[in-house]
Design a protein around this motif. Structure first.
Motif, PDB file in Angstrom:
ATOM      1  N   LEU A 111       0.992  -1.380  -0.189  1.00 19.67           N
ATOM      2  CA  LEU A 111      -0.176   0.105   0.001  1.00 19.67           C
ATOM      3  C   LEU A 111       1.334   1.051  -0.418  1.00 19.67           C
ATOM      4  CD1 LEU A 111      -2.538  -0.895   2.615  1.00 19.67           C
ATOM      5  CD2 LEU A 111      -2.928  -1.539   0.219  1.00 19.67           C
ATOM      6  N   MET A 112       1.942   1.204   0.747  1.00 19.04           N
ATOM      7  CA  MET A 112       3.087   2.325   0.915  1.00 19.04           C
ATOM      8  C   MET A 112       3.801   2.728  -0.705  1.00 19.04           C
ATOM      9  SD  MET A 112       4.082   2.701   4.451  1.00 19.04           S
ATOM     10  CE  MET A 112       4.383   0.622   4.971  1.00 19.04           C
ATOM     11  N   ALA A 113       3.704   1.645  -1.331  1.00 18.96           N
ATOM     12  CA  ALA A 113       4.214   1.724  -2.095  1.00 18.96           C
ATOM     13  C   ALA A 113       3.472   2.435  -3.491  1.00 18.96           C
ATOM     14  CB  ALA A 113       4.854   0.144  -3.531  1.00 18.96           C
ATOM     15  N   ASN A 114       2.114   1.883  -3.744  1.00 19.81           N
ATOM     16  CA  ASN A 114       1.173   3.463  -3.945  1.00 19.81           C
ATOM     17  C   ASN A 114       1.444   4.744  -3.849  1.00 19.81           C
ATOM     18  OD1 ASN A 114       0.487   1.296  -5.819  1.00 19.81           O
ATOM     19  ND2 ASN A 114      -1.785   0.273  -4.321  1.00 19.81           N
ATOM     20  N   ILE A 115       1.306   4.613  -2.443  1.00 18.59           N
ATOM     21  CA  ILE A 115       2.042   5.877  -1.745  1.00 18.59           C
ATOM     22  C   ILE A 115       2.886   7.161  -2.212  1.00 18.59           C
ATOM     23  CG2 ILE A 115       1.858   7.500  -0.036  1.00 18.59           C
ATOM     24  CD1 ILE A 115       0.156   5.807   1.369  1.00 18.59           C
ATOM     25  N   SER A 116       3.845   6.304  -2.476  1.00 19.93           N
ATOM     26  CA  SER A 116       4.826   6.478  -3.619  1.00 19.93           C
ATOM     27  C   SER A 116       5.105   6.495  -4.561  1.00 19.93           C
ATOM     28  CB  SER A 116       6.511   5.648  -2.763  1.00 19.93           C
ATOM     29  OG  SER A 116       7.242   5.757  -3.682  1.00 19.93           O
ATOM     30  N   MET A 117       3.790   5.659  -5.469  1.00 19.72           N
ATOM     31  CA  MET A 117       3.993   6.170  -7.127  1.00 19.72           C
ATOM     32  C   MET A 117       3.103   7.630  -7.203  1.00 19.72           C
ATOM     33  SD  MET A 117       2.266   3.908  -9.385  1.00 19.72           S
ATOM     34  CE  MET A 117       0.455   4.018  -8.558  1.00 19.72           C
ATOM     35  N   GLU A 118       1.920   7.716  -5.735  1.00 13.19           N
ATOM     36  CA  GLU A 118       1.169   8.836  -5.987  1.00 13.19           C
ATOM     37  C   GLU A 118       1.737  10.187  -5.749  1.00 13.19           C
ATOM     38  OE1 GLU A 118      -3.272  10.732  -4.206  1.00 13.19           O
ATOM     39  OE2 GLU A 118      -2.510   8.251  -4.632  1.00 13.19           O
ATOM     40  N   LEU A 119       2.782  10.350  -4.484  1.00 13.28           N
ATOM     41  CA  LEU A 119       3.576  11.400  -3.972  1.00 13.28           C
ATOM     42  C   LEU A 119       4.993  11.539  -5.076  1.00 13.28           C
ATOM     43  CD1 LEU A 119       2.909  11.088  -0.598  1.00 13.28           C
ATOM     44  CD2 LEU A 119       2.099  12.226  -2.195  1.00 13.28           C
ATOM     45  N   ASP A 137       6.976  13.678   6.891  1.00 18.77           N
ATOM     46  CA  ASP A 137       6.069  13.360   5.767  1.00 18.77           C
ATOM     47  C   ASP A 137       4.309  13.493   5.554  1.00 18.77           C
ATOM     48  OD1 ASP A 137       4.884  13.297   3.281  1.00 18.77           O
ATOM     49  OD2 ASP A 137       6.128  12.592   2.109  1.00 18.77           O
ATOM     50  N   ARG A 138       4.316  14.336   6.616  1.00 17.79           N
ATOM     51  CA  ARG A 138       3.122  14.777   6.798  1.00 17.79           C
ATOM     52  C   ARG A 138       1.815  13.923   5.838  1.00 17.79           C
ATOM     53  NH1 ARG A 138       2.624  19.727  10.765  1.00 17.79           N
ATOM     54  NH2 ARG A 138       4.016  19.850  12.614  1.00 17.79           N
ATOM     55  N   GLU A 139       2.643  14.622   4.631  1.00 22.61           N
ATOM     56  CA  GLU A 139       1.045  14.308   4.014  1.00 22.61           C
ATOM     57  C   GLU A 139       1.432  12.872   3.341  1.00 22.61           C
ATOM     58  OE1 GLU A 139       0.472  15.796  -0.799  1.00 22.61           O
ATOM     59  OE2 GLU A 139       2.404  15.758  -0.459  1.00 22.61           O
ATOM     60  N   ALA A 140       2.287  11.824   2.942  1.00 22.54           N
ATOM     61  CA  ALA A 140       2.285  10.471   3.017  1.00 22.54           C
ATOM     62  C   ALA A 140       1.407  10.500   4.233  1.00 22.54           C
ATOM     63  CB  ALA A 140       3.624  10.345   3.231  1.00 22.54           C
ATOM     64  N   THR A 141       2.138  10.307   5.344  1.00 18.50           N
ATOM     65  CA  THR A 141       1.310  10.180   6.991  1.00 18.50           C
ATOM     66  C   THR A 141      -0.151  10.559   7.370  1.00 18.50           C
ATOM     67  OG1 THR A 141       2.935   9.987   7.830  1.00 18.50           O
ATOM     68  CG2 THR A 141       1.193  10.329   9.658  1.00 18.50           C
TER      69      THR A 141
END
Length: 456
Positions: A409-417, A433-437
């Motif tokens: 799931l965090m790989a998807n977050i990384s891709m999006e950000l 990283d508040r936005e990612a959190t």
């Protein structure tokens, strides 16, 4: 004859039986309770929910007391099938709302085969109701759901097994013991994982009226309410980020979880990913058709690649992982594995998937069954029951399932950000990283409330 000896006799007919049985001994298969009939419920009576249930019926004395599904047609059909498959011949009680099913029945085990966006709430509610849980992967659609599921399992002292049954796949158990653990690969310093199946549903069906046999509002639950454009079952819901996490959440978790198990890896120290919709832009699907990810460990990168178009880089291993060591390479999939030594005079090793068609002839007439996965799921169920009997942890414990799921799931977050993420599991935040959190927990649709790992 007791349950363990019955299944021992059956499995001894398989190609890798002796190895698998020695492994199960480590899991505690020798303490299976004799004479107990497990009271079982299933939430989500679609293809894989029924498949998991039928594998459990094959290996243990169970009474399926209740089934739940928001699709009345699917539910009624499942009730009839279960009455034909379970020993008592009884039709389970049928429910449209899982909360009512949990409140009105005392069950030892609840199987969860619903879409991903329901896994967290149903698992937590089931363990609160006193049941042990077998939940399909990925365990959650966001990281905080997973944290809450682990917290609930520990608080209520229940066994939660995740359907990452590669850990119970005979030829992969063999490869772990006799190739990886035996040191044939030497120092393993690189891992590649992939999926090149053309499994991304796509299209532009028209919005239509919801059929009277489907409770679409309850099917949607805490997820955003999309306009209804046809039955979401099987592949259609998986093509939307509203309900899941794409190929990364569906397929990478299996391979990554298996690699972590084989190499005894915990949380990655950093995760990065790139991708998007590069080719299949015609339909409604909003999940990536092309994506790469790197899960970093000290002196080891686990690299993922998926494409839902084009051809695989190795036609024999279209969904697989490869371990690269300084003494050899291991290719592995759900169907086979191949060890290739660096030394030209070394011995190559090939292992094939184990089938049990003669031992379980009913497999051959079951609709949509994955024959290659059936033996692994049966053994996964036995491991689950052994963990319950020993009050221990199963091979695919919820915490391990959470690490594998959350990493994807965090790989998807990384891709999006567009930047790497580093997760701190103690603080439950992405470092610096508040936005990612903020993306670790999705917003729930009212009146559903997102579970809090501190308050389950």
């Amino acid at each position: 004859m007791d349950l363990f000896n019955i299944n021992r006799r059956r499995f001894l007919q398989g190609a890798t039986a002796s190895l698998a049985l020695s492994t199960f001994g480590a899991y505690g298969m020798d303490v299976m309770h004799q004479g107990k009939t497990w009271r079982v419920g299933l939430i989500g009576t679609g293809w894989y929910g029924k498949s998991d249930l039928f594998r459990l019926i094959q290996v243990a004395p169970v009474e399926v007391v209740a089934l739940c599904d928001v699709d009345k047609n699917m539910l009624n059909a499942a009730g009839k099938l279960v009455s034909q498959r379970q020993k008592s011949g009884k039709t389970p009680k049928l429910y449209g709302d899982y909360r009512k099913m949990l409140s009105e029945n005392e069950m030892d085990i609840v199987l969860i085969g619903t879409p991903d966006h329901w896994h967290a709430l149903q698992t937590i509610d089931a363990v609160k109701a006193g049941a042990h849980v077998y939940v399909q992967k990925p365990i959650s659609v966001d990281v905080m759901e997973g944290e809450a599921m682990v917290a609930a399992a520990r608080k209520y002292k229940k066994v939660v097994q995740v359907g990452t049954q590669r850990k119970s796949t005979p030829h992969l158990i063999d490869a772990k013991k006799n190739i990886v653990d035996a040191g044939l690969l030497g120092n393993i310093k690189h891992v590649e994982m992939c999926c090149y199946f053309h499994m991304r549903a796509n299209g532009n069906p028209a919005v239509q009226a919801v059929p009277d046999f489907l409770d679409y509002n309850l099917w949607t639950g805490p997820a955003p309410l999309r306009p209804y454009d046809g039955l979401p079952h099987i592949r259609w819901w998986r093509t939307f980020k509203e309900y899941g996490n794409g190929i990364m959440g569906d397929m990478c978790i299996h391979m990554f979880d298996t690699v972590r198990w084989m190499l005894q890896l915990g949380w990655p120290k950093r995760i990065s990913s790139q991708g998007g919709i590069y080719v299949q832009k015609d339909g409604k699907s909003n999940i990536s058709d092309t994506q790469s990810a790197v899960f970093e460990y000290p002196e080891l990168n686990c690299v993922w690649q998926h494409r839902t178009w084009g051809t695989p880089n190795n036609p024999d291993y279209p969904w697989s992982f490869t371990l690269y060591g300084d003494k050899g390479t291991l290719w592995a999939s759900t169907m086979q594995c191949d060890f290739i030594p660096m030394d030209k005079e070394g011995k190559k090793i090939h292992k094939d998937v184990v089938y049990e068609k003669e031992k379980y002839p009913e497999d051959l007439t079951e609709e949509r069954i994955e024959l290659n996965a059936a033996p692994a799921t049966r053994l996964h169920m036995l491991d689950f029951l052994a963990a319950i009997e020993k009050n221990g942890r199963p091979v695919a414990d919820i915490e391990e399932g959470h690490i594998s799921t959350a990493s994807c799931l965090m790989a998807n977050i990384s891709m999006e950000l567009g930047r790497p993420v580093v997760y701190d599991p103690q603080k439950r935040e992405i470092v610096g990283d508040r936005e990612a959190t903020a993306m670790l927990a999705r917003k729930y649709r009212s009146p559903w409330v997102h579970p809090d790992p501190k308050k389950v």
